[in-house]
Design a protein around this motif. Sequence first.
Motif, PDB file in Angstrom:
ATOM      1  N   VAL A 404       0.833  -1.204   0.000  1.00  0.00           N
ATOM      2  CA  VAL A 404       0.000   0.000   0.000  1.00  0.00           C
ATOM      3  C   VAL A 404       0.863   1.247   0.000  1.00  0.00           C
ATOM      4  O   VAL A 404       0.599   2.217  -0.732  1.00  0.00           O
ATOM      5  N   GLU A 405       1.887   1.245   0.791  1.00  0.00           N
ATOM      6  CA  GLU A 405       2.759   2.423   0.848  1.00  0.00           C
ATOM      7  C   GLU A 405       3.496   2.626  -0.472  1.00  0.00           C
ATOM      8  O   GLU A 405       3.649   3.762  -0.937  1.00  0.00           O
ATOM      9  N   LYS A 407       2.420   1.760  -3.409  1.00  0.00           N
ATOM     10  CA  LYS A 407       1.442   2.258  -4.371  1.00  0.00           C
ATOM     11  C   LYS A 407       1.184   3.743  -4.165  1.00  0.00           C
ATOM     12  O   LYS A 407       1.072   4.520  -5.128  1.00  0.00           O
ATOM     13  N   ASN A 408       1.084   4.153  -2.906  1.00  0.00           N
ATOM     14  CA  ASN A 408       0.874   5.569  -2.616  1.00  0.00           C
ATOM     15  C   ASN A 408       2.045   6.423  -3.079  1.00  0.00           C
ATOM     16  O   ASN A 408       1.871   7.615  -3.391  1.00  0.00           O
ATOM     17  N   ASP A 409       3.206   5.842  -3.139  1.00  0.00           N
ATOM     18  CA  ASP A 409       4.389   6.567  -3.598  1.00  0.00           C
ATOM     19  C   ASP A 409       4.578   6.491  -5.116  1.00  0.00           C
ATOM     20  O   ASP A 409       5.586   6.967  -5.638  1.00  0.00           O
TER      21      ASP A 409
END
Length: 416
Positions: A404-405, A407-409
Amino acid sequence: MEEKNMSETTMLETLTEGNIDSSKPEDNSNGDGGNTPKPTNNNDKLNEIKGFVDKNKKTVIAGVIGVVVVLCAIVFLLNRPKKLSNDLEVSFSGYDGYGTLTYNSAELDAKATDAAFRAAGFSAKELSDAEAGIGTASNFSQKYMQALQIRGMISYKFDRYDQLKNGDKVVFTVSCTGSKCPFANEKREYEVKGLDAVEEVSADELQKEYPITFKGYNNYGSPVYDDTIYDINSNLEDTLSNDSTVKVKVLSSAIDTLAQSGKVLADGASEFEVTVSGLPEINTISGISDLYDKANTYMLTQIKDNETYSGKNTYTVEKQGDYIRFTTSYSDDSDGTISVRTVYKVTKSFESTSSYVESSTETYYTYFGCERITVADGKAIQKDLNYRTTTSYSNYENLDSIEVELKNDGFSAYQE
């Protein structure tokens, strides 16, 4: 009436005959035996004039009145306020519906200023001296201040200056207040004409002149366009894939600019969609595998078995997947930059050699990678890679959290 006429006749006779001595006969001889014609007597002329006046009294009075009226009219015309619009020169340019009005504003300003100074009592010579800087301020101070006051009471404007179309009416208004104002208050209407016809432009035709293209790689594409013409969601940068669509809006300022050049958008051309195409696959970038190898090498230097005073740490590392991010560059020097990361599952086993410390096992997730590597001409520039390596510096409890992190980046899974 007859008495008024008799009185006038008697007065005229008194004025004309009172200077004549009737006791002496006229001597019309000049030595030639009386055959030479007599010279005309002034009395005869006056009698002739009197007779003409008596016979044409109404005509004479009317003539005198007419002369007086003409003189009064001349005085009135010379002294009445002038119309500033008589000196106005108006022109229209541009295209129908988007025309612009211009006029000789500098000339009108000079006329208004000159008239204000003359109304304040400046003579032509004083105006010339003042403009030439001759004399002192005290010579003109009182009249100068009055002239400025009069000038401040003169204003003029049009009700519209742009967005004009043929057949429109524009109004020129002059406002002048004060007893010494040299111009008449007036409103004068002008018809707009002579503007050129506009050309209708479709969305496809607009894109021929202002193209929208795409740069980057599939799933990491970005639109390339003239941002003075189009508005495209900036959040789409580095996210576009082939066959996806992008909404485009033509800026209102661009619509006005186009109109000034005689082009108007056809129905539906102010907002439209374009389809993304032509983006190569990201795995066509040469040198990506080398970057993952570098990341893995860096991981091995950071995670390795070691011994402590109370026991030994043993690590089991399992690769979970590769991830990549591409950031488009809009310079001519490069295509952009890529960042690569590999996610690992790490199992740390501690075997205690001390009776005071228990043995334990811990599992966590982390990543290692290389950051902001320049891509030029489809190649990853492998330069100073030791300074480009990175790690999460944190341990994640599960794979979902770290994904998730990432993807957020802006990272997504990478497949060769």
